[in-house]
Scaffold this motif. Structure first.
Motif: not given
Length: 354
Positions: A39, A42-43, A45-48, A50-51
């Motif tokens: 988790e 994942t957070e 990756v969301k902030k720093y 890309t897809d």
């Protein structure tokens, strides 16, 4: 040239500096992140990311990906050696957070892996990469301060034991000395021209504990904060002697009955001296008069984020150019000799030869 495909292993608090700096570097691509807590990864990756940024929960699986060229290791200290060696063997360049590891033996094993792999390893001595530090070091190399024969540094927290893994000696390797003290010791040593350390005389104290009972003052707490688990020192002091006759006096604390937190770094030469913390000032003589000079720069003191950006930029540049990093594995070894020597001297109650 294509951006260097990078990965960050361990996305605890310090990783944000690595993640953000990679994001800001156009010559780097954040290809993957890894953390035991999916988790949290994942957070990050969301902030720093890309897809296309990949997420791993096992660093071994990450290292098995041939697309990854370089990794930042931001995990507990007791895993630095294991993961660094595995990354080097997997053909990755490595930026490992300070301290390099927990023991001199681990440090030497990492050095052997660096040599056999032919890859870069940069130790995260971020204070070296501060723009003010670089300016003052250039002046020192030019001889502006003459022979720098004495340095004195403090990093005192009156209430600042992060708890969690920071206060668990099995995972951290030590307390304020190895966590925050390493910064000022390395900074002074670097500024002095990295003279060979020959002995230390030191003390460590466990008098106050975590002090979680103190009210009305907040402080940083590790994600796994537990005030009952505290097996590291509260405070340490040391005198470090060098082969060229120079000496360094330091004291550090997580908790101390001091009126305020304090960071002070001062160096003295026979032609002049300078202070880096709390404010940059150069002390010299002109016309038989002692003169304090306050350099005009954009950065009046140490700036965490810009120094980390400089550190990451340097790491990427070294990967591309093949140049040796400013903070190589050899310096990590010398720093571990000093840190371990301090703990050994404190335990024996006597000076220790390095």
């Amino acid at each position: 040239m294509k951006p260097v495909r990078t990965a960050v292993i361990g996305v605890g608090s310090i990783s944000s500096m690595h993640l953000g700096s990679y994001k800001n570097n156009t010559n780097a691509e954040l290809y993957a992140v890894c953390d035991l807590n999916e988790e949290r990864a994942t957070e990050a990756v969301k902030k720093y990311g890309t897809d296309t940024t990949k997420i791993f929960t096992d660093y071994r699986e990450l290292l098995a990906d041939p697309a990854i060229e370089a990794v930042s290791i931001c995990t507990w200290n007791n895993t630095h050696a294991e993961i660094s060696i595995a990354a080097l063997k997997a053909g990755k360049h490595v930026l490992v957070e300070k301290p390099l590891c927990r023991t001199v033996e681990e440090a030497l094993a990492i050095e052997a892996a660096v040599r056999s792999s032919g890859k870069q390893l940069q130790v995260g001595f971020v204070r070296r990469y501060d723009s003010n530090a670089q300016m003052l070091r250039a002046m020192a190399e030019r001889g502006d301060f003459g022979d720098i024969y004495y340095a004195k540094a403090s990093t005192i927290r009156r209430l600042g034991n992060p708890g969690g893994w920071f206060s668990d000696i099995e995972r951290s390797g030590g307390g304020p000395l190895i966590d925050i003290g390493v910064h000022i010791i390395d900074l002074c040593w670097y500024m002095m021209g990295r003279p060979k350390p020959v002995s230390v005389s030191a003390n460590t104290y466990k008098k106050l504990g975590n002090r979680s009972n103190v009210k009305n003052l907040s402080f940083y707490k590790a994600a796994d904060y537990d005030a009952n688990n505290n097996t590291v020192e509260d405070m340490a002091n040391a005198l470090i002697r060098f082969e060229n006759g120079a000496s360094l006096l330091i004291d550090v604390s997580f908790t101390l009955h001091a009126k305020a937190d304090e960071t002070a770094v001062r160096l003295f030469g026979n032609k002049g001296g300078f202070e880096i913390d709390p404010e940059m000032v150069i002390v010299t003589e002109q016309n038989d008069t002692i003169v304090n000079v306050y350099p005009q720069t954009d950065h009046k003191g140490f700036e965490f984020e810009s120094a980390f950006q400089n550190e990451i930029n340097h790491f990427i540049d070294c990967i591309r150019s093949g140049n040796k990093p400013l903070s190589p594995v050899e310096d990590g070894i010398e720093m571990m000799k000093i840190l371990c020597g301090i703990y050994e001297s404190a335990e024996k109650g006597a000076e220790v030869r390095l």
